[in-house]
Design a protein around this motif. Sequence first.
Motif, mmCIF file in Angstrom:
data_model
loop_
_atom_site.group_PDB
_atom_site.id
_atom_site.type_symbol
_atom_site.label_atom_id
_atom_site.label_comp_id
_atom_site.label_asym_id
_atom_site.label_seq_id
_atom_site.Cartn_x
_atom_site.Cartn_y
_atom_site.Cartn_z
ATOM 1 N N MET A 1 42.354 69.100 35.585
ATOM 2 C CA MET A 1 43.348 68.482 36.440
ATOM 3 C C MET A 1 44.730 68.829 35.901
ATOM 4 O O MET A 1 44.967 68.751 34.716
ATOM 5 C CB MET A 1 43.143 66.978 36.477
ATOM 6 C CG MET A 1 41.842 66.586 37.156
ATOM 7 S SD MET A 1 41.604 64.813 37.277
ATOM 8 C CE MET A 1 41.096 64.423 35.611
ATOM 9 N N ASN A 2 45.605 69.214 36.808
ATOM 10 C CA ASN A 2 46.925 69.662 36.408
ATOM 11 C C ASN A 2 47.975 68.991 37.287
ATOM 12 O O ASN A 2 48.146 69.357 38.443
ATOM 13 C CB ASN A 2 46.997 71.189 36.510
ATOM 14 C CG ASN A 2 48.290 71.729 35.968
ATOM 15 O OD1 ASN A 2 49.306 71.051 35.938
ATOM 16 N ND2 ASN A 2 48.250 72.970 35.552
ATOM 17 N N LYS A 3 48.678 68.021 36.715
ATOM 18 C CA LYS A 3 49.668 67.271 37.471
ATOM 19 C C LYS A 3 50.848 68.158 37.872
ATOM 20 O O LYS A 3 51.380 68.045 38.977
ATOM 21 C CB LYS A 3 50.142 66.080 36.651
ATOM 22 C CG LYS A 3 50.907 65.075 37.457
ATOM 23 C CD LYS A 3 51.068 63.779 36.703
ATOM 24 C CE LYS A 3 51.619 62.738 37.645
ATOM 25 N NZ LYS A 3 51.344 61.398 37.239
ATOM 26 N N LEU A 5 50.842 71.395 38.475
ATOM 27 C CA LEU A 5 50.402 72.260 39.567
ATOM 28 C C LEU A 5 50.461 71.489 40.888
ATOM 29 O O LEU A 5 50.983 71.981 41.888
ATOM 30 C CB LEU A 5 48.978 72.769 39.317
ATOM 31 C CG LEU A 5 48.327 73.543 40.460
ATOM 32 C CD1 LEU A 5 49.032 74.867 40.683
ATOM 33 C CD2 LEU A 5 46.856 73.751 40.174
ATOM 34 N N GLY A 6 49.946 70.273 40.875
ATOM 35 C CA GLY A 6 49.975 69.443 42.075
ATOM 36 C C GLY A 6 51.389 69.144 42.549
ATOM 37 O O GLY A 6 51.677 69.170 43.746
ATOM 38 N N VAL A 37 44.663 66.709 44.596
ATOM 39 C CA VAL A 37 45.219 67.838 43.844
ATOM 40 C C VAL A 37 46.706 67.615 43.603
ATOM 41 O O VAL A 37 47.200 67.784 42.485
ATOM 42 C CB VAL A 37 44.970 69.179 44.583
ATOM 43 C CG1 VAL A 37 45.762 70.314 43.939
ATOM 44 C CG2 VAL A 37 43.478 69.504 44.603
ATOM 45 N N GLY A 40 47.419 65.311 40.894
ATOM 46 C CA GLY A 40 46.881 65.698 39.598
ATOM 47 C C GLY A 40 45.567 65.025 39.260
ATOM 48 O O GLY A 40 45.175 64.958 38.099
ATOM 49 N N ALA A 42 42.571 65.913 40.781
ATOM 50 C CA ALA A 42 41.448 66.823 41.036
ATOM 51 C C ALA A 42 41.908 68.245 40.720
ATOM 52 O O ALA A 42 43.087 68.575 40.848
ATOM 53 C CB ALA A 42 40.995 66.730 42.493
ATOM 54 N N SER A 43 40.946 69.065 40.308
ATOM 55 C CA SER A 43 41.221 70.475 40.047
ATOM 56 C C SER A 43 40.950 71.274 41.309
ATOM 57 O O SER A 43 40.139 70.875 42.149
ATOM 58 C CB SER A 43 40.325 70.988 38.917
ATOM 59 O OG SER A 43 40.598 70.281 37.728
ATOM 60 N N ILE A 44 41.603 72.422 41.405
ATOM 61 C CA ILE A 44 41.433 73.274 42.576
ATOM 62 C C ILE A 44 40.983 74.653 42.119
ATOM 63 O O ILE A 44 41.483 75.185 41.122
ATOM 64 C CB ILE A 44 42.742 73.339 43.409
ATOM 65 C CG1 ILE A 44 42.525 74.109 44.719
ATOM 66 C CG2 ILE A 44 43.886 73.896 42.597
ATOM 67 C CD1 ILE A 44 43.700 73.994 45.702
ATOM 68 N N ALA A 45 40.015 75.225 42.841
ATOM 69 C CA ALA A 45 39.525 76.570 42.519
ATOM 70 C C ALA A 45 40.605 77.598 42.839
ATOM 71 O O ALA A 45 41.432 77.400 43.731
ATOM 72 C CB ALA A 45 38.261 76.861 43.329
ATOM 73 N N LEU A 49 43.342 77.769 45.801
ATOM 74 C CA LEU A 49 44.761 77.794 45.480
ATOM 75 C C LEU A 49 45.430 79.025 46.092
ATOM 76 O O LEU A 49 46.571 78.942 46.560
ATOM 77 C CB LEU A 49 44.974 77.772 43.958
ATOM 78 C CG LEU A 49 46.420 77.666 43.481
ATOM 79 C CD1 LEU A 49 47.093 76.405 44.022
ATOM 80 C CD2 LEU A 49 46.472 77.687 41.958
#
Length: 185
Positions: A1-3, A5-6, A37, A40, A42-45, A49
């Motif tokens: 999970m990447n805040k 990125l979101g 996403v 932050g 959930a992760s995204i493939a 993305l």
Amino acid sequence: MNKELGQKIKEVRTSKGMTLKDLSEKTNLSISFLSLVERGLASIAIASLQSVAEVLGVDLAYFFSMPSKHEKMICRSYEQEAVLVEHSKNVYCSLASNFEDQKMDPMFTILLPGQQRSDIAPVTHHGEEFCYVLEGILTYMIEDKEYELYPGDSIHIPSSIPHNWANFTNKLVKVIIVVSPKIFE
């Protein structure tokens, strides 16, 4: 999970006036997933993305780049925040990044039509003020005199002189203003 990125996805999406529903329909990803996403949670493939990047019109690498020291000094259009000052018919949009010890406050400002002379009082403050008219007719008051400024006109004054501005027309007035020291935090 990447805040981070979101946050980047949300910033670009909102800067383009897109809702989560719009992005969902164009990427075939669910609204709830995209919301997770962006927050932050959930992760995204990478493939998903890439689809988001294409719809938002940015390169996939944009989501992974770390800003350099100098890039922090750039204010991207999607980072600009608008401020409507209470009891005012002016909308201010900061054009500045917020680096340490910033001394000036550049803004894109829209003066809404229909201001009345009775609503405008002279102001003074420390520093300087520069104004460049992009569109419309701006009335600039300095002490007891009024000056009409047209597109392409500018004014630069010490802010200790009693002054103010107004839009007495029935059309929008758009200006670039730079104030020193900063007035909005």
